[in-house]
Structures are given as structure tokens and as C-alpha cells.
Write a protein that holds these residues in place. Structure first.
Motif, PDB file in Angstrom:
ATOM      1  N   GLY A   6       0.873  -1.189  -0.050  1.00  0.00           N
ATOM      2  CA  GLY A   6       0.025   0.037   0.186  1.00  0.00           C
ATOM      3  C   GLY A   6       0.904   1.296  -0.011  1.00  0.00           C
ATOM      4  O   GLY A   6       1.709   1.363   0.853  1.00  0.00           O
ATOM      5  N   GLU A   7       0.692   1.953  -1.025  1.00  0.00           N
ATOM      6  CA  GLU A   7       1.547   3.336  -0.933  1.00  0.00           C
ATOM      7  C   GLU A   7       0.833   4.352  -1.709  1.00  0.00           C
ATOM      8  O   GLU A   7      -0.177   4.330  -2.350  1.00  0.00           O
ATOM      9  CB  GLU A   7       2.881   2.899  -1.974  1.00  0.00           C
ATOM     10  CG  GLU A   7       3.548   4.149  -2.297  1.00  0.00           C
ATOM     11  CD  GLU A   7       5.010   3.786  -3.342  1.00  0.00           C
ATOM     12  OE1 GLU A   7       5.826   4.639  -3.467  1.00  0.00           O
ATOM     13  OE2 GLU A   7       4.896   2.576  -3.843  1.00  0.00           O
ATOM     14  N   VAL A   8       1.181   5.676  -1.311  1.00  0.00           N
ATOM     15  CA  VAL A   8       0.465   6.861  -1.730  1.00  0.00           C
ATOM     16  C   VAL A   8       1.486   7.638  -2.505  1.00  0.00           C
ATOM     17  O   VAL A   8       2.641   7.536  -2.274  1.00  0.00           O
ATOM     18  CB  VAL A   8      -0.141   7.764  -0.626  1.00  0.00           C
ATOM     19  CG1 VAL A   8      -0.631   9.004  -1.051  1.00  0.00           C
ATOM     20  CG2 VAL A   8      -1.077   6.921   0.319  1.00  0.00           C
ATOM     21  N   TYR A   9       1.187   8.086  -3.948  1.00  0.00           N
ATOM     22  CA  TYR A   9       1.992   8.682  -4.559  1.00  0.00           C
ATOM     23  C   TYR A   9       1.287   9.664  -5.498  1.00  0.00           C
ATOM     24  O   TYR A   9      -0.194   9.506  -5.747  1.00  0.00           O
ATOM     25  CB  TYR A   9       2.756   8.023  -5.555  1.00  0.00           C
ATOM     26  CG  TYR A   9       2.149   6.927  -6.554  1.00  0.00           C
ATOM     27  CD1 TYR A   9       1.806   7.416  -7.600  1.00  0.00           C
ATOM     28  CD2 TYR A   9       1.781   5.633  -6.056  1.00  0.00           C
ATOM     29  CE1 TYR A   9       1.020   6.514  -8.757  1.00  0.00           C
ATOM     30  CE2 TYR A   9       1.142   4.543  -6.968  1.00  0.00           C
ATOM     31  CZ  TYR A   9       0.879   5.231  -8.206  1.00  0.00           C
ATOM     32  OH  TYR A   9      -0.024   4.501  -8.980  1.00  0.00           O
ATOM     33  N   LEU A  10       1.924  10.642  -5.942  1.00  0.00           N
ATOM     34  CA  LEU A  10       1.219  11.617  -6.727  1.00  0.00           C
ATOM     35  C   LEU A  10       0.817  11.156  -8.228  1.00  0.00           C
ATOM     36  O   LEU A  10       1.714  10.529  -8.777  1.00  0.00           O
ATOM     37  CB  LEU A  10       2.445  12.941  -7.093  1.00  0.00           C
ATOM     38  CG  LEU A  10       1.679  14.290  -7.718  1.00  0.00           C
ATOM     39  CD1 LEU A  10       0.546  14.714  -6.819  1.00  0.00           C
ATOM     40  CD2 LEU A  10       2.880  15.367  -7.941  1.00  0.00           C
ATOM     41  N   LYS A  11      -0.488  11.269  -8.678  1.00  0.00           N
ATOM     42  CA  LYS A  11      -0.717  10.917  -9.772  1.00  0.00           C
ATOM     43  C   LYS A  11       0.132  11.314 -10.963  1.00  0.00           C
ATOM     44  O   LYS A  11       0.164  12.488 -11.332  1.00  0.00           O
ATOM     45  CB  LYS A  11      -2.323  11.379  -9.946  1.00  0.00           C
ATOM     46  CG  LYS A  11      -2.929  10.556 -11.285  1.00  0.00           C
ATOM     47  CD  LYS A  11      -4.608  10.946 -11.319  1.00  0.00           C
ATOM     48  CE  LYS A  11      -5.251  10.334 -12.454  1.00  0.00           C
ATOM     49  NZ  LYS A  11      -6.630  10.590 -12.683  1.00  0.00           N
ATOM     50  N   PRO A  37      11.165   6.542  -0.486  1.00  0.00           N
ATOM     51  CA  PRO A  37      12.601   5.981  -0.327  1.00  0.00           C
ATOM     52  C   PRO A  37      13.146   5.139   0.940  1.00  0.00           C
ATOM     53  O   PRO A  37      14.057   5.471   1.498  1.00  0.00           O
ATOM     54  CB  PRO A  37      13.389   7.401  -0.579  1.00  0.00           C
ATOM     55  CG  PRO A  37      12.595   8.286   0.234  1.00  0.00           C
ATOM     56  CD  PRO A  37      11.149   8.075  -0.134  1.00  0.00           C
ATOM     57  N   LEU A  38      12.527   4.279   1.287  1.00  0.00           N
ATOM     58  CA  LEU A  38      12.505   3.345   2.327  1.00  0.00           C
ATOM     59  C   LEU A  38      11.979   1.864   2.233  1.00  0.00           C
ATOM     60  O   LEU A  38      11.335   1.851   1.290  1.00  0.00           O
ATOM     61  CB  LEU A  38      12.084   3.908   3.490  1.00  0.00           C
ATOM     62  CG  LEU A  38      12.564   4.823   4.446  1.00  0.00           C
ATOM     63  CD1 LEU A  38      11.838   5.323   5.672  1.00  0.00           C
ATOM     64  CD2 LEU A  38      13.924   4.749   4.685  1.00  0.00           C
ATOM     65  N   ASN A  45       3.420   6.902   5.851  1.00  0.00           N
ATOM     66  CA  ASN A  45       4.769   7.697   5.535  1.00  0.00           C
ATOM     67  C   ASN A  45       4.975   8.003   4.060  1.00  0.00           C
ATOM     68  O   ASN A  45       5.625   9.068   3.905  1.00  0.00           O
ATOM     69  CB  ASN A  45       5.908   6.774   6.324  1.00  0.00           C
ATOM     70  CG  ASN A  45       5.927   7.068   7.690  1.00  0.00           C
ATOM     71  OD1 ASN A  45       5.360   7.938   8.399  1.00  0.00           O
ATOM     72  ND2 ASN A  45       6.333   5.803   8.239  1.00  0.00           N
ATOM     73  N   SER A  46       4.331   7.231   3.140  1.00  0.00           N
ATOM     74  CA  SER A  46       4.510   7.530   1.997  1.00  0.00           C
ATOM     75  C   SER A  46       3.744   8.686   1.481  1.00  0.00           C
ATOM     76  O   SER A  46       4.054   9.621   0.836  1.00  0.00           O
ATOM     77  CB  SER A  46       4.236   6.366   0.982  1.00  0.00           C
ATOM     78  OG  SER A  46       2.883   5.862   1.125  1.00  0.00           O
ATOM     79  N   ALA A  47       2.435   8.627   2.419  1.00  0.00           N
ATOM     80  CA  ALA A  47       1.657   9.856   1.892  1.00  0.00           C
ATOM     81  C   ALA A  47       2.243  11.208   2.686  1.00  0.00           C
ATOM     82  O   ALA A  47       2.240  12.365   1.848  1.00  0.00           O
ATOM     83  CB  ALA A  47       0.255   9.592   2.557  1.00  0.00           C
ATOM     84  N   GLY A  48       2.902  11.183   3.865  1.00  0.00           N
ATOM     85  CA  GLY A  48       3.356  12.437   4.149  1.00  0.00           C
ATOM     86  C   GLY A  48       4.716  12.856   3.279  1.00  0.00           C
ATOM     87  O   GLY A  48       4.889  13.836   3.059  1.00  0.00           O
TER      88      GLY A  48
END
Length: 235
Positions: A4-9, A16-17, A42-45
Motif C-alpha cells: 500500500g503506497e500513496v504517490y502523486l498521480k 525511499p525506504l 509515511n509515503s503519504a507524508g
């Protein structure tokens, strides 16, 4: 296998972890288990910090009526940090620009969830002509510890502790607090009132029509959060 990861579309760069491993689990007490590791928040932050979304301007127009007196150059806390401000700009309304300077970090453990935030508080006096007069910049590190649970089908929370470290960065030619100041942010009553009510789990996790969560429970472990629930289907 699943991350599960959040990233900019349109701009997937990756947090980077390393992706943490989900530990083996033989629990069969519920029909469905949903695992969330620290990697997701943390990926969202990380993304929100990189695109400059973690900032907010506090103005007299967007604070509760009962709190407006605190956003004033004569308020005791500001008078303590910058003693000359009230002499330079007596009894004037203020604006505070809050800006994160590092990506927030979430840590999950069996004892609760800890969130650490670092940012700047930039204060201004609002002059009679509505222009802003720069006063000071404070760096602030906030650490909050939160416990989580279920009440019915609502995810609830309680802020067990919240502390902050303040330090002056620069000021508009006035005496200023330059040493670190540790304070306990005890006024979490409103947030804990919201937490006691909580958020219905179906608002966070969508299910196909006809399905509802039944008897959900939450488990906290080292680096992960696990939600276990049964499902009920009504055609």
C-alpha cells in the motif's frame, strides 16, 4: 506481494525506504484481515511534503470565536516569546503561517501510534490597512502518541500525550527566545471528543453493495496495524 503506497498521480517515484514485511499470522478469528504498515501513511507524508501541501495559514477568520483572543499580539504566550511585539504592534490581530519543513513520520507499535511533525510557525501582525508585518519564525517539533480501538463499527482514538519543542529561528529586530522550550500540549480535549465518536469504518474502506462489516477489531504490532472483521451480506 502487496504494497500500500500513496504517490502523486502521474509521478510515481516511490517512498525511499524499504517496504516492511508483514509477519506470519495464523489468526482465523475473523473472516477478513486488513493490514496497514507504516509504509502507507509515511509515503503519504513524503508526497504531501514534496508537493508543498503541508501548510496552513491561521487567520482571525478561520479560528473559533472563543479562540480569537489568542491570535493577538497582546496574548500572554506571544508576549513571553517576543516581549517587544506588543509595544511595537499593541493589541493587534495576528496571522500564523504553519509550514511543515520535513515529512511527518508515523511509527506503529503495540502500545499505540506515534506521529512526529516538524515545521515552522511564522507570525505576522495584521496592520490597520490589512497588510502583514513580519514578527518572527519559530521552529516546532511535535510528538503525539495515540491509542486506537473500535466502538461498534467506528474506529476511535485517544491522544494519550502531545508535546512540542519550540525554538526561535529569527525575528524582526526584537528580543527573542533563542533557547529550546519544551511544552506539553494538554489541550487535546476537542480532538479526543471527536476520537470518542470516531469514524465509521465503511467511510475508509469501501465494500461491494450488500456487504457490511461486523464485529471489527483492531490490533497494533511493531510497524503495522491489523483490522480483523466479519462480513454480513444482505441481497
Amino acid at each position: 506481494m502487496l504494497c500500500g503506497e500513496v504517490y502523486l498521480k502521474g509521478h510515481k517515484t516511490g517512498y525511499p525506504l524499504p517496504v516492511p514485511r508483514i509477519p506470519p499470522d495464523s489468526d482465523t478469528s475473523r473472516m477478513v484481515f486488513i493490514w496497514i504498515t507504516e509504509y502507507l501513511p509515511n509515503s503519504a507524508g513524503y508526497v504531501l511534503q514534496n508537493i508543498g501541501s503541508l501548510q496552513y495559514n491561521v487567520t482571525p477568520d478561520n479560528v473559533p470565536a472563543g479562540e480569537k483572543n489568542r491570535l493577538n499580539t497582546s496574548y500572554a504566550a506571544f508576549d513571553f516569546l517576543t516581549p517587544q511585539v506588543n509595544k511595537m504592534y499593541p493589541n493587534m490581530e495576528m496571522q500564523i503561517n504553519i509550514k511543515s519543513t520535513k515529512a511527518p513520520v508515523v511509527k506503529i507499535a503495540s502500545t499505540g501510534v506515534q506521529a512526529d511533525l516538524v515545521g515552522d510557525f511564522i507570525t505576522y501582525a495584521i496592520l490597520p490597512n490589512k497588510t502583514l508585518a513580519y514578527l518572527s519564525t519559530l521552529s516546532m517539533s511535535i510528538s503525539a502518541k495515540v491509542s486506537m480501538n473500535f466502538t461498534g463499527n467506528n474506529i476511535t482514538w485517544n491522544i494519550a500525550s502531545c508535546s512540542a519543542t519550540l525554538k526561535g529561528v529569527r525575528s524582526a529586530e526584537v528580543p527573542f527566545l533563542t533557547s529550546s522550550l519544551q511544552v506539553e500540549l494538554g489541550n487535546t480535549f476537542y480532538l479526543n471528543q471527536l476520537g470518542a465518536v470516531g469514524i465509521p469504518i465503511h467511510q475508509l474502506i469501501n465494500l461491494p453493495d450488500g456487504f457490511v462489516f461486523t464485529n471489527p477489531v483492531i490490533y497494533l504490532g511493531e510497524g503495522f496495524l491489523k483490522i480483523g472483521t466479519d462480513l454480513t451480506y444482505t441481497p
